[in-house]
Design a protein around this motif. Structure first.
Motif, short mmCIF file in Angstrom:
data_model
loop_
_atom_site.label_atom_id
_atom_site.label_comp_id
_atom_site.label_asym_id
_atom_site.label_seq_id
_atom_site.Cartn_x
_atom_site.Cartn_y
_atom_site.Cartn_z
N ILE A 1 0.84 -1.20 0.00
CA ILE A 1 0.00 0.00 0.00
C ILE A 1 0.88 1.25 0.00
CG2 ILE A 1 -1.50 1.40 1.51
CD1 ILE A 1 -3.08 -1.16 2.12
N PHE A 2 1.89 1.26 0.86
CA PHE A 2 2.77 2.44 0.95
C PHE A 2 3.64 2.57 -0.30
CE2 PHE A 2 1.20 2.80 5.13
CZ PHE A 2 1.54 4.06 5.61
N ALA A 3 3.92 1.47 -0.98
CA ALA A 3 4.77 1.51 -2.18
C ALA A 3 4.04 2.08 -3.39
CB ALA A 3 5.28 0.11 -2.51
N VAL A 4 2.72 1.98 -3.40
CA VAL A 4 2.01 2.26 -4.67
C VAL A 4 0.91 3.31 -4.58
CG1 VAL A 4 0.14 0.55 -4.60
CG2 VAL A 4 1.33 0.98 -6.74
N SER A 5 0.43 3.61 -3.37
CA SER A 5 -0.79 4.44 -3.26
C SER A 5 -0.48 5.91 -3.01
CB SER A 5 -1.66 3.92 -2.10
OG SER A 5 -1.88 2.54 -2.26
N ASP A 6 -1.43 6.75 -3.42
CA ASP A 6 -1.37 8.18 -3.11
C ASP A 6 -2.11 8.48 -1.80
OD1 ASP A 6 -0.13 9.25 -5.66
OD2 ASP A 6 -1.83 8.13 -6.45
N ARG A 7 -3.24 7.81 -1.65
CA ARG A 7 -4.04 7.98 -0.43
C ARG A 7 -4.48 6.63 0.08
NH1 ARG A 7 -9.09 10.31 -1.39
NH2 ARG A 7 -8.79 10.29 -3.63
N ILE A 8 -4.81 6.60 1.36
CA ILE A 8 -5.37 5.37 1.93
C ILE A 8 -6.66 5.72 2.66
CG2 ILE A 8 -3.90 5.58 4.00
CD1 ILE A 8 -3.96 2.45 4.09
N ILE A 9 -7.68 4.92 2.41
CA ILE A 9 -8.96 5.06 3.11
C ILE A 9 -9.14 3.81 3.96
CG2 ILE A 9 -11.48 5.09 2.83
CD1 ILE A 9 -11.01 6.77 0.28
N VAL A 10 -9.38 4.01 5.24
CA VAL A 10 -9.57 2.88 6.15
C VAL A 10 -11.05 2.74 6.46
CG1 VAL A 10 -9.01 1.90 8.41
CG2 VAL A 10 -7.27 3.21 7.15
N LEU A 11 -11.56 1.53 6.23
CA LEU A 11 -12.96 1.21 6.55
C LEU A 11 -13.01 0.39 7.83
CD1 LEU A 11 -13.97 0.38 2.95
CD2 LEU A 11 -15.52 1.63 4.42
N ARG A 12 -14.03 0.67 8.63
CA ARG A 12 -14.26 -0.17 9.81
C ARG A 12 -15.76 -0.30 10.02
NH1 ARG A 12 -11.52 2.61 13.36
NH2 ARG A 12 -13.20 3.35 14.67
N ARG A 13 -16.25 -1.52 10.00
CA ARG A 13 -17.67 -1.81 10.18
C ARG A 13 -18.56 -0.99 9.26
NH1 ARG A 13 -17.18 -1.23 16.29
NH2 ARG A 13 -15.88 -3.01 16.87
N GLY A 14 -18.13 -0.90 7.99
CA GLY A 14 -18.98 -0.28 6.98
C GLY A 14 -18.90 1.23 6.89
N VAL A 15 -18.12 1.88 7.77
CA VAL A 15 -17.98 3.34 7.68
C VAL A 15 -16.52 3.72 7.50
CG1 VAL A 15 -20.04 3.79 9.10
CG2 VAL A 15 -17.78 3.68 10.19
N MET A 16 -16.29 4.94 7.01
CA MET A 16 -14.92 5.39 6.85
C MET A 16 -14.34 5.73 8.22
SD MET A 16 -13.27 8.60 4.80
CE MET A 16 -13.79 8.19 3.15
N ALA A 17 -13.27 5.04 8.59
CA ALA A 17 -12.62 5.28 9.87
C ALA A 17 -11.56 6.37 9.75
CB ALA A 17 -11.99 3.99 10.39
N GLY A 18 -11.13 6.64 8.51
CA GLY A 18 -10.12 7.68 8.32
C GLY A 18 -9.60 7.67 6.90
#
Length: 249
Positions: free
Chosen positions: A213-230
């Motif tokens: 993920i860190f090698a290839v992505s511009d942004r990261i979206i974290v999901l937790r229990r169906g909602v955006m956690a960050g």
């Protein structure tokens, strides 16, 4: 991110409920041309529901998806593909006994007329497409006509990506593309993703591997229990912060 460009993909307040279960709840995100956005989260976080809702497997319970500013609604994954959203699942859905060209055209085989009236497979068109597509990905295999069962995991991943590129996918959803691969193969897939990025395509990258993920992505979206956690820019976050978002610490 260049706010002057129109997003390739906009997901606005998307929800998907299965009975009382809110698998995805009021989720929004934007993907710009040439951007790789990673989705992270534990099993059951809603990643699979999200990609299946974007790609026509599920109908959303509410919310909307826009492609290049136009609202879209898909009854089937084929409709999503026709509009330029291609999902590459972990199992790749390749036909092992067929060549790269035959896999690119799987289910959409080009025909030519022999003797003026008998339709036969246009093998030249298939071979040319395989060669041109693989060159576009800067990917070289010695035997284009070999069945894909002869290829390594990274090469097979390239064939699946090549198929999406040939049919002009603008958004590629990649589900754990490096999961079953060794380190050299993982690097190959990462470099393929960089090629797609240069071509201005948008990538949704799902992985449990934070290194990738860190090698290839511009942004990261974290999901937790169906909602955006960050949501974080990769350049402004750490592995530790992402793990905390995932577990809710």
């Amino acid at each position: 991110m260049n706010s002057g460009t129109q997003p390739l993909l906009e997901v606005n307040n998307l929800s998907k409920h299965f009975g009382a279960v809110r698998a995805l709840d009021d989720f929004s995100m934007v993907i710009q041309p040439g951007e790789v956005v990673a989705l992270a989260g534990d099993n059951g976080a809603g990643k699979t529901t999200l990609i299946k809702t974007i790609s026509g497997v599920f109908r959303p319970s509410s919310g909307e998806v826009k492609l290049k500013g136009e609202p879209v609604s898909f009854a089937t994954p084929q409709e999503a593909r026709d509009k330029g959203i291609e999902t590459i699942y972990q199992d790749l859905a390749l036909a092992d006994n067929l060549s790269i060209g035959a896999n690119i055209f799987l289910g959409r085989e080009p025909m030519t007329r022999k003797l003026g009236f008998i339709p036969v497979l246009d093998r030249k068109k298939m071979a040319d497409a395989a060669r041109d597509t693989m060159a576009l990905l800067d990917f070289h295999v010695s035997r284009m006509e070999a069945p894909v069962s002869n290829f390594s995991g990274g090469q097979r991943q390239a064939v699946a990506i090549g198929r999406a590129v040939y049919w002009n996918a603008q958004i590629l959803i990649m589900d754990e593309p490096t999961a079953a691969l060794g380190v050299p193969e993982q690097r190959k897939v990462i470099s393929l993703i960089h090629q797609l990025k240069k071509q201005g395509r948008g990538i949704i990258f799902i992985s449990h591997n934070l290194q990738d993920i860190f090698a290839v992505s511009d942004r990261i979206i974290v999901l937790r229990r169906g909602v955006m956690a960050g949501e974080r820019k990769i350049s402004e976050t750490t592995h530790d912060e992402v793990v905390k978002l995932m577990v809710g610490g």
